[in-house]
Design a protein around this motif. Structure first.
Motif, PDB file in Angstrom:
ATOM      1  N   GLY A  30       0.812  -1.215   0.000  1.00  0.00           N
ATOM      2  CA  GLY A  30       0.000   0.000   0.000  1.00  0.00           C
ATOM      3  C   GLY A  30       0.841   1.259   0.000  1.00  0.00           C
ATOM      4  O   GLY A  30       0.539   2.225  -0.703  1.00  0.00           O
ATOM      5  N   HIS A  34       0.932   4.081  -3.087  1.00  0.00           N
ATOM      6  CA  HIS A  34       0.493   5.458  -2.853  1.00  0.00           C
ATOM      7  C   HIS A  34       1.651   6.383  -2.478  1.00  0.00           C
ATOM      8  O   HIS A  34       1.426   7.442  -1.887  1.00  0.00           O
ATOM      9  CB  HIS A  34      -0.566   5.481  -1.759  1.00  0.00           C
ATOM     10  N   THR A  37       1.413  10.142  -3.452  1.00  0.00           N
ATOM     11  CA  THR A  37       0.491  10.979  -2.684  1.00  0.00           C
ATOM     12  C   THR A  37       0.961  11.161  -1.243  1.00  0.00           C
ATOM     13  O   THR A  37       0.621  12.156  -0.614  1.00  0.00           O
ATOM     14  CB  THR A  37      -0.929  10.370  -2.675  1.00  0.00           C
TER      15      THR A  37
END
Length: 85
Positions: A30, A34, A37
């Motif tokens: 994860g 990501h 971001t």
């Protein structure tokens, strides 16, 4: 930690217990997915450079080379990329 060997070294050197299981692996996936971001200053060029650097580091430590095969070209390419850095 993502690697059980790192966990055992951390336990040995720092006397800290570490967890290395499927949940941690999913957490790392994860974070990787990501990463842009999560770190606002990370652009495509920096991300690509970081990925290439990690790949070369892993290649040096995880692969066993045979000088009789095509591995010689891999070794030379990694050396060239290290020189260019």
């Amino acid at each position: 930690v993502c690697d059980a060997k790192f966990g055992s070294l951390i336990k040995e050197k720092l006397n800290l217990s570490c967890i290395c299981d499927d949940t941690i692996a999913e957490l790392f996936r994860g974070i990787r997915a990501h990463l842009r971001t999560l770190i606002e200053a990370l652009d495509d060029v920096n991300l690509r450079s970081m990925s290439v650097g990690l790949a070369h580091s892993l290649a040096r430590h995880k692969l066993k080379f045979s000088t009789d095969k095509v591995d010689t070209m891999i070794i030379q390419a990694i050396g060239l990329l290290d020189d260019l850095d």
